[in-house]
Write a protein that holds these residues in place. Structure first.
Motif, short mmCIF file in Angstrom:
data_model
loop_
_atom_site.label_atom_id
_atom_site.label_comp_id
_atom_site.label_asym_id
_atom_site.label_seq_id
_atom_site.Cartn_x
_atom_site.Cartn_y
_atom_site.Cartn_z
N ILE A 172 0.81 -1.05 0.08
CA ILE A 172 -0.01 0.04 -0.01
C ILE A 172 0.97 1.15 0.07
CG2 ILE A 172 -1.84 1.18 1.10
CD1 ILE A 172 -2.48 -1.53 2.66
N TYR A 173 0.74 2.12 -0.84
CA TYR A 173 1.73 3.14 -1.02
C TYR A 173 0.73 4.59 -1.31
CZ TYR A 173 1.26 2.77 -6.19
OH TYR A 173 0.70 2.62 -7.53
N LEU A 174 1.39 5.71 -1.10
CA LEU A 174 0.94 7.08 -1.08
C LEU A 174 2.02 7.85 -1.37
CD1 LEU A 174 -1.75 8.53 -0.62
CD2 LEU A 174 -0.91 9.10 1.76
N ASN A 175 1.71 8.74 -2.43
CA ASN A 175 2.70 10.16 -2.69
C ASN A 175 2.19 10.89 -1.53
OD1 ASN A 175 3.07 12.35 -5.30
ND2 ASN A 175 4.52 11.44 -3.70
N THR A 176 3.42 11.36 -0.76
CA THR A 176 3.23 12.29 0.17
C THR A 176 4.58 13.13 0.40
OG1 THR A 176 2.61 12.61 2.64
CG2 THR A 176 4.11 10.58 2.02
N SER A 177 4.58 13.88 1.84
CA SER A 177 5.79 14.58 1.95
C SER A 177 6.27 14.31 3.15
CB SER A 177 5.75 15.96 1.59
OG SER A 177 4.78 16.58 2.43
N PHE A 178 7.67 14.50 3.57
CA PHE A 178 8.04 14.38 4.79
C PHE A 178 9.07 15.61 5.21
CE2 PHE A 178 8.09 10.04 3.03
CZ PHE A 178 6.80 9.36 4.07
N PRO A 179 9.10 16.00 6.64
CA PRO A 179 9.79 17.05 7.02
C PRO A 179 11.36 16.91 6.66
CG PRO A 179 8.25 16.60 8.80
CD PRO A 179 8.11 15.57 7.73
N ASP A 180 11.99 15.56 6.87
CA ASP A 180 13.26 15.29 6.58
C ASP A 180 13.53 14.94 5.21
OD1 ASP A 180 11.80 13.15 6.57
OD2 ASP A 180 13.04 12.10 8.38
N ALA A 181 12.46 15.14 4.17
CA ALA A 181 12.71 15.02 2.67
C ALA A 181 13.31 13.54 2.44
CB ALA A 181 13.66 15.84 2.15
N VAL A 182 13.21 12.47 3.36
CA VAL A 182 13.37 11.28 3.05
C VAL A 182 12.37 10.46 1.81
CG1 VAL A 182 13.49 8.69 3.85
CG2 VAL A 182 14.18 10.42 5.34
N PRO A 183 13.06 10.08 0.79
CA PRO A 183 12.24 9.42 -0.34
C PRO A 183 11.13 8.71 -0.25
CG PRO A 183 14.55 9.76 -1.06
CD PRO A 183 14.55 9.80 0.43
N VAL A 184 11.64 7.60 0.80
CA VAL A 184 10.55 6.47 0.94
C VAL A 184 10.47 6.35 2.63
CG1 VAL A 184 9.84 4.34 0.71
CG2 VAL A 184 10.95 5.75 -1.35
N LYS A 185 9.24 6.34 3.11
CA LYS A 185 9.40 5.69 4.63
C LYS A 185 8.55 4.36 4.59
CE LYS A 185 10.02 9.94 7.25
NZ LYS A 185 11.25 9.61 7.98
N VAL A 186 8.98 3.45 5.37
CA VAL A 186 8.26 2.11 5.16
C VAL A 186 7.95 1.49 6.74
CG1 VAL A 186 8.81 -0.36 4.64
CG2 VAL A 186 9.60 1.57 3.17
N ALA A 187 6.71 0.83 6.57
CA ALA A 187 6.10 -0.16 7.65
C ALA A 187 5.91 -1.27 7.19
CB ALA A 187 4.81 0.71 8.27
N VAL A 188 6.01 -2.26 8.17
CA VAL A 188 5.60 -3.83 7.79
C VAL A 188 4.42 -3.96 8.70
CG1 VAL A 188 7.99 -4.25 6.62
CG2 VAL A 188 7.61 -4.55 8.90
N VAL A 189 3.62 -4.87 8.27
CA VAL A 189 2.58 -5.41 9.12
C VAL A 189 2.32 -6.86 8.93
CG1 VAL A 189 0.10 -5.29 9.59
CG2 VAL A 189 1.20 -3.10 8.89
N ALA A 190 2.06 -7.48 10.27
CA ALA A 190 1.71 -8.73 10.13
C ALA A 190 0.40 -9.07 11.06
CB ALA A 190 3.12 -9.80 10.85
N PRO A 191 -0.70 -9.32 10.47
CA PRO A 191 -2.22 -9.23 10.87
C PRO A 191 -2.16 -9.95 12.41
CG PRO A 191 -2.28 -10.26 8.98
CD PRO A 191 -0.66 -9.92 9.31
#
Length: 265
Positions: A172-191
């Motif tokens: 699941i991805y979303l074009n957004t912005s971050f204060p520190d300008a990191v290109p991609v931030k990632v989370a992982v989920v195991a239900p």
């Protein structure tokens, strides 16, 4: 450049010697690839640092390599504490999966080479052989700043995000912005509904993070803008790392192709 001396508990010296005599299969396999400066730098086996013993250590880079077996799934907090303490004295810790070393040595060696190149890039005074990077972002590390922790972005991802699926992983991805300008931030989920025990969820999340870490140059070398990612595990059983990595690689290639019309071989 003079190697920095990291203090250690002298009581660990004999234990380290015993560990060298009783190496695991994955340690033996990787040592065959690391010894005799095969990577352009000198590694040593079972090296005491502080109150710990790391599987492999390069003094000139202050790079430690650890191979995580199944037992590490039960001691995530201890591993994090160990990593934090080593980082405080300047040691960079690269974690590898035991099964990955046994079944996918090519990816393992690429990860190590990229890490070495990145560290040499940061310190031009190192005497080791230099390997240029494709991109300052294109290494195989997974620093804290790239981990997605923004609650509001989490909510937007699930309500507005685009999706890609490659069993057993959903992106699941979303074009957004971050204060520190990191290109991609990632989370992982195991239900939790599928995996009741925390140790099971931690193992799955560890595999997802590792698969992403190994393949992230696919996107960092092709991305434009800032994106938030969530990788959701869809399977009902404990995954095989190879299966997760194949799915991860396919998803990242599909993401680049869909968003930037760049086809990656």
């Amino acid at each position: 450049m003079k190697n920095k001396i990291i203090p250690y508990n002298p009581k660990l010296k004999e234990f380290a010697r015993q560990l060298r005599k009783n190496s695991t299969l994955s340690e033996v396999l990787l040592w065959e690839k690391l010894k005799q400066r095969s990577m352009g730098v000198q590694f040593h086996r079972q090296v005491p640092l502080l109150e710990y013993i790391v599987d492999f250590y390069c003094h000139e880079l202050q790079l430690a390599i650890e191979i995580d077996g199944v037992s590490h799934d039960f001691k995530y907090d201890k591993d994090q504490q160990r990593e934090h303490q080593l980082e405080k004295v300047g040691v960079h810790l690269l974690r590898l999966q035991d099964q990955e070393v046994k079944s996918n040595m090519f990816s393992v060696l690429m990860s190590i080479k990229e890490t070495i190149a990145q560290m040499q890039h940061k310190d031009p005074n190192l005497n080791a052989e230099k390997t240029p990077l494709k991109s300052p972002q294109g290494d195989n590390s997974f620093p804290k700043k790239e981990k997605l922790t923004h609650k509001t972005i989490f909510e937007k991802l699930f309500s507005e995000g685009k999706t890609l699926k490659e069993f057993p992983v959903k992106l699941i991805y979303l074009n957004t912005s971050f204060p520190d300008a990191v290109p991609v931030k990632v989370a992982v989920v195991a239900p939790k509904k599928k995996f009741k025990k925390a140790v099971e969820r931690n193992r799955i999340k560890r595999l997802l993070r590792e698969a992403y870490r190994l393949n992230k140059p696919l996107i960092f070398n092709n991305i434009e803008g800032n994106y938030a990612f969530i990788f959701l595990y869809l399977g009902k059983k404990d995954p095989d790392f190879r299966q997760v990595e194949i799915a991860m690689k396919t998803l990242l290639k599909a993401f680049v192709n869909k968003e930037f019309h760049e086809k990656i071989d």
